[in-house]
Design an enzyme around this catalytic site. Sequence first.
Site, PDB file in Angstrom:
ATOM      1  N   HIS A   1      49.422  29.732  64.436  1.00 25.72           N
ATOM      2  CA  HIS A   1      50.808  29.643  64.362  1.00 25.72           C
ATOM      3  C   HIS A   1      51.422  30.961  65.068  1.00 25.72           C
ATOM      4  O   HIS A   1      50.825  31.817  64.971  1.00 25.72           O
ATOM      5  CB  HIS A   1      51.284  29.720  62.832  1.00 25.72           C
ATOM      6  CG  HIS A   1      51.022  28.500  62.211  1.00 25.72           C
ATOM      7  ND1 HIS A   1      51.627  28.157  60.866  1.00 25.72           N
ATOM      8  CD2 HIS A   1      50.964  27.037  62.552  1.00 25.72           C
ATOM      9  CE1 HIS A   1      51.622  27.048  60.575  1.00 25.72           C
ATOM     10  NE2 HIS A   1      51.105  26.371  61.606  1.00 25.72           N
TER      11      HIS A   1
ATOM     12  N   PRO B   1      48.283  38.198  46.769  1.00 30.51           N
ATOM     13  CA  PRO B   1      48.276  37.194  48.066  1.00 30.51           C
ATOM     14  C   PRO B   1      49.439  37.248  49.002  1.00 30.51           C
ATOM     15  O   PRO B   1      49.329  36.504  50.041  1.00 30.51           O
ATOM     16  CB  PRO B   1      47.751  35.767  47.462  1.00 30.51           C
ATOM     17  CG  PRO B   1      48.255  36.005  46.089  1.00 30.51           C
ATOM     18  CD  PRO B   1      48.306  37.469  45.484  1.00 30.51           C
TER      19      PRO B   1
ATOM     20  N   TYR C   1      51.325  41.676  59.564  1.00 33.30           N
ATOM     21  CA  TYR C   1      50.934  40.371  59.082  1.00 33.30           C
ATOM     22  C   TYR C   1      49.803  39.787  59.970  1.00 33.30           C
ATOM     23  O   TYR C   1      48.907  39.337  59.610  1.00 33.30           O
ATOM     24  CB  TYR C   1      52.143  39.422  59.218  1.00 33.30           C
ATOM     25  CG  TYR C   1      52.059  38.067  58.255  1.00 33.30           C
ATOM     26  CD1 TYR C   1      52.272  38.020  57.272  1.00 33.30           C
ATOM     27  CD2 TYR C   1      51.557  36.968  59.235  1.00 33.30           C
ATOM     28  CE1 TYR C   1      52.028  36.845  56.334  1.00 33.30           C
ATOM     29  CE2 TYR C   1      51.166  35.854  58.230  1.00 33.30           C
ATOM     30  CZ  TYR C   1      51.480  35.937  57.135  1.00 33.30           C
ATOM     31  OH  TYR C   1      51.456  34.715  56.213  1.00 33.30           O
TER      32      TYR C   1
ATOM     33  N   TYR D   1      58.051  31.686  53.382  1.00 30.73           N
ATOM     34  CA  TYR D   1      58.148  32.559  52.199  1.00 30.73           C
ATOM     35  C   TYR D   1      59.596  32.488  51.703  1.00 30.73           C
ATOM     36  O   TYR D   1      60.656  32.756  52.339  1.00 30.73           O
ATOM     37  CB  TYR D   1      57.811  34.040  52.600  1.00 30.73           C
ATOM     38  CG  TYR D   1      56.533  33.965  52.799  1.00 30.73           C
ATOM     39  CD1 TYR D   1      55.994  33.970  54.180  1.00 30.73           C
ATOM     40  CD2 TYR D   1      55.413  34.808  52.078  1.00 30.73           C
ATOM     41  CE1 TYR D   1      54.636  34.163  54.601  1.00 30.73           C
ATOM     42  CE2 TYR D   1      54.071  34.921  51.980  1.00 30.73           C
ATOM     43  CZ  TYR D   1      53.419  34.663  53.660  1.00 30.73           C
ATOM     44  OH  TYR D   1      52.331  34.838  53.699  1.00 30.73           O
TER      45      TYR D   1
HETATM   46  P1  RFL Z   1      34.817  36.312  46.733  1.00 32.36           P
HETATM   47  O1  RFL Z   1      35.124  35.034  47.441  1.00 32.36           O
HETATM   48  O2  RFL Z   1      35.232  36.314  45.370  1.00 32.36           O
HETATM   49  O3  RFL Z   1      33.064  35.982  46.492  1.00 32.36           O
HETATM   50  C1  RFL Z   1      32.196  36.718  45.718  1.00 32.36           C
HETATM   51  C2  RFL Z   1      31.127  35.904  45.675  1.00 32.36           C
HETATM   52  O4  RFL Z   1      30.344  36.568  44.547  1.00 32.36           O
HETATM   53  C3  RFL Z   1      29.684  35.717  43.779  1.00 32.36           C
HETATM   54  N1  RFL Z   1      29.433  36.451  42.512  1.00 32.36           N
HETATM   55  C4  RFL Z   1      28.111  36.648  42.269  1.00 32.36           C
HETATM   56  N2  RFL Z   1      26.880  36.449  42.838  1.00 32.36           N
HETATM   57  C5  RFL Z   1      25.772  36.788  42.338  1.00 32.36           C
HETATM   58  N3  RFL Z   1      25.596  37.703  41.234  1.00 32.36           N
HETATM   59  C6  RFL Z   1      26.899  38.065  40.724  1.00 32.36           C
HETATM   60  N4  RFL Z   1      26.920  38.879  39.417  1.00 32.36           N
HETATM   61  C7  RFL Z   1      28.134  37.360  40.960  1.00 32.36           C
HETATM   62  N5  RFL Z   1      29.520  37.780  40.634  1.00 32.36           N
HETATM   63  C8  RFL Z   1      30.108  37.093  41.371  1.00 32.36           C
HETATM   64  C9  RFL Z   1      31.129  34.871  43.238  1.00 32.36           C
HETATM   65  O5  RFL Z   1      30.714  33.579  42.697  1.00 32.36           O
HETATM   66  C10 RFL Z   1      31.537  34.440  44.741  1.00 32.36           C
HETATM   67  O6  RFL Z   1      31.009  33.336  45.501  1.00 32.36           O
HETATM   68  O7  RFL Z   1      34.875  37.642  47.449  1.00 32.36           O
HETATM   69  P2  RFL Z   1      34.835  38.111  48.993  1.00 32.36           P
HETATM   70  O8  RFL Z   1      33.576  37.318  49.788  1.00 32.36           O
HETATM   71  O9  RFL Z   1      34.926  39.403  48.804  1.00 32.36           O
HETATM   72  O10 RFL Z   1      36.177  37.160  49.860  1.00 32.36           O
HETATM   73  C11 RFL Z   1      37.549  37.651  49.270  1.00 32.36           C
HETATM   74  C12 RFL Z   1      38.601  36.473  49.183  1.00 32.36           C
HETATM   75  O11 RFL Z   1      37.726  35.501  48.495  1.00 32.36           O
HETATM   76  C13 RFL Z   1      39.666  36.900  48.810  1.00 32.36           C
HETATM   77  O12 RFL Z   1      39.997  37.991  49.042  1.00 32.36           O
HETATM   78  C14 RFL Z   1      40.944  35.919  49.282  1.00 32.36           C
HETATM   79  O13 RFL Z   1      40.781  34.689  48.798  1.00 32.36           O
HETATM   80  C15 RFL Z   1      42.115  36.231  49.024  1.00 32.36           C
HETATM   81  N6  RFL Z   1      43.375  35.464  49.361  1.00 32.36           N
HETATM   82  C16 RFL Z   1      43.733  35.270  50.367  1.00 32.36           C
HETATM   83  N7  RFL Z   1      43.470  36.184  51.413  1.00 32.36           N
HETATM   84  C17 RFL Z   1      43.735  36.135  52.666  1.00 32.36           C
HETATM   85  O14 RFL Z   1      43.150  36.783  53.702  1.00 32.36           O
HETATM   86  N8  RFL Z   1      44.681  35.117  53.181  1.00 32.36           N
HETATM   87  C18 RFL Z   1      45.339  34.225  52.276  1.00 32.36           C
HETATM   88  O15 RFL Z   1      46.163  33.511  52.727  1.00 32.36           O
HETATM   89  C19 RFL Z   1      44.997  34.375  50.841  1.00 32.36           C
HETATM   90  N9  RFL Z   1      45.509  33.671  49.929  1.00 32.36           N
HETATM   91  C20 RFL Z   1      44.078  34.657  48.258  1.00 32.36           C
HETATM   92  C21 RFL Z   1      44.973  33.715  48.717  1.00 32.36           C
HETATM   93  C22 RFL Z   1      43.230  34.615  46.873  1.00 32.36           C
HETATM   94  C23 RFL Z   1      43.935  33.545  45.980  1.00 32.36           C
HETATM   95  N10 RFL Z   1      43.465  33.730  44.842  1.00 32.36           N
HETATM   96  C24 RFL Z   1      43.020  32.608  44.029  1.00 32.36           C
HETATM   97  C25 RFL Z   1      43.035  34.833  44.380  1.00 32.36           C
HETATM   98  C26 RFL Z   1      45.514  32.551  47.739  1.00 32.36           C
HETATM   99  C27 RFL Z   1      45.145  32.877  46.341  1.00 32.36           C
HETATM  100  C28 RFL Z   1      45.662  31.979  45.561  1.00 32.36           C
HETATM  101  C1  PHB Z   2      47.787  30.024  51.959  1.00 29.17           C
HETATM  102  O1  PHB Z   2      48.044  29.136  52.956  1.00 29.17           O
HETATM  103  O2  PHB Z   2      46.946  29.839  51.164  1.00 29.17           O
HETATM  104  C2  PHB Z   2      48.618  31.233  51.763  1.00 29.17           C
HETATM  105  C3  PHB Z   2      49.322  31.414  52.996  1.00 29.17           C
HETATM  106  C4  PHB Z   2      50.131  32.728  53.020  1.00 29.17           C
HETATM  107  C5  PHB Z   2      49.813  33.606  51.859  1.00 29.17           C
HETATM  108  C6  PHB Z   2      48.851  33.269  50.923  1.00 29.17           C
HETATM  109  C7  PHB Z   2      48.383  32.173  51.119  1.00 29.17           C
HETATM  110  O3  PHB Z   2      50.537  34.663  52.130  1.00 29.17           O
END
Ligand code: RFL
Ligand code: PHB
Length: 402
Positions: free
Chosen positions: A72, A292, A384, A201
């Site tokens: 994009h 997020p 961004y 957004y």
């Molecule tokens: P994770 O993905 O939480 O992975 C951590 C892993 O550790 C495991 N764990 C353990 N393992 C062993 N022993 C323990 N005691 C443990 N405790 C936990 C867990 O099961 C898991 O598998 O962290 P990591 O790798 O640092 O990755 C971070 C990302 O997952 C997170 O920052 C993003 O998902 C945030 N996020 C977004 N980030 C973006 O860059 N772009 C986005 O568009 C975006 N959208 C989002 C998001 C997060 C969201 N939620 C649900 C919080 C949208 C949403 C809705």
């Molecule tokens: C997504 O596609 O899940 C998404 C996109 C933009 C955001 C957060 C999540 O800022």
Amino acid sequence: MRTQVGIVGAGPAGLTLAQLLRAEGIESVVLEARSREHVEHRIRAGVLEQGTVDTLVGAGAGERLRREGIVHHGIRLQFGGERHRVPLSELTGGAAIVIYGQTEIVKDLIAIRLAAGEPLLFEVEDVAVHDLESDLPRITYLHDGRAHELECDLIAGCDGFHGACRAAIPAGVLTEFSREYPYGWLGILAHAAPAHDEVVYCHTDRGFALLSLRSPEVSRLYLQCRPDEDVAGWPDERIWEELEARAGIPGHSLNRGPIAEKSITGMRSYVAEPMRHGRLFLAGDSAHIVPPTGAKGLNLAISDVTLLAEAIAGRHRSGGTALLDAYSDACLRRVWRAEHFSWWMTSMLHRPPDADPFDLRLQQSQLRYVVQSEAMARSLAENYVGLAGAAALTVPGAPAPA
Ligand code: RFL
Ligand code: PHB
């Protein structure tokens, strides 16, 4: 058992680190608390910065990403019933974002690691890290009902916000910064062709909405709600009506389809400093959380482990620890930029629960300024797409990288 790097957590941070280290000929063992099935189906992020894509491709994990990722060149900001384009690439000298689900990155990395026969254990229990200040830190855990001990040169805490690694750092070592927001996001994954061609957004006086996507057949859509709300209060029909009310404008309606996933997440900002204690290095959500709205969490996690792998490889090659010593500060510079950007986007786009007309007018004015002023639009765009060079390992006294 002994390894060079013990990695706790098989999310994007832990799996990418393991893959980057393997390319440098450095051994690691990855320990994950949940099942493979669970980790591969946890729907989260979808917006990748170019730097994230480059790391994954460079690590040999970009084959499907290059084929299926959707590039994009802009995003949309919608307010006052009108949709405005922020032309990211035009404003940043050609940078773009790629839409590719975090679940897909995780599946790709797991498949590569298992195919290579490298150690990655799921459903590991009672993970605990010990002797962090010594030269031989250890991880103890239960797997298949048996107790194990892993001796390591270094431990990478990639176990997310609720993990065991940060919690094992003695009291008084870390300085923590945090902010809770009175907002939650209800997110759905729907088998419906996105009617929007870029991420939208939406600021409305009913609250925020976000239209995103995963593929030409799958929409990813979000609605601002209360952080403590029960998802049971959101039957499908109510979700579609509310999305239509917030995001629909003349000429732009939503396509509906079966909802495959539905969940509510609260929002917080959090940073722990430093991102290291002795031989334990924190990376990704274990050290910092962003709301997020700026799409930064996954990108920060990948940026952290890119620097960590470089620093570990530097020590492996020369025996020197200068790059490891520079790790936390280098990460935190980028982390705080993302913290500010994510807080700013969140504050500009969400409806505060007690919003008065003054707040809403300020938000509308700010949004109008962003789309009318090229300087403001460029500032949003460069944050961004991810500021190039915002995180480079620099060693005090050494020449700055070109
Ligand atoms: P994770 O993905 O939480 O992975 C951590 C892993 O550790 C495991 N764990 C353990 N393992 C062993 N022993 C323990 N005691 C443990 N405790 C936990 C867990 O099961 C898991 O598998 O962290 P990591 O790798 O640092 O990755 C971070 C990302 O997952 C997170 O920052 C993003 O998902 C945030 N996020 C977004 N980030 C973006 O860059 N772009 C986005 O568009 C975006 N959208 C989002 C998001 C997060 C969201 N939620 C649900 C919080 C949208 C949403 C809705
Ligand atoms: C997504 O596609 O899940 C998404 C996109 C933009 C955001 C957060 C999540 O800022």
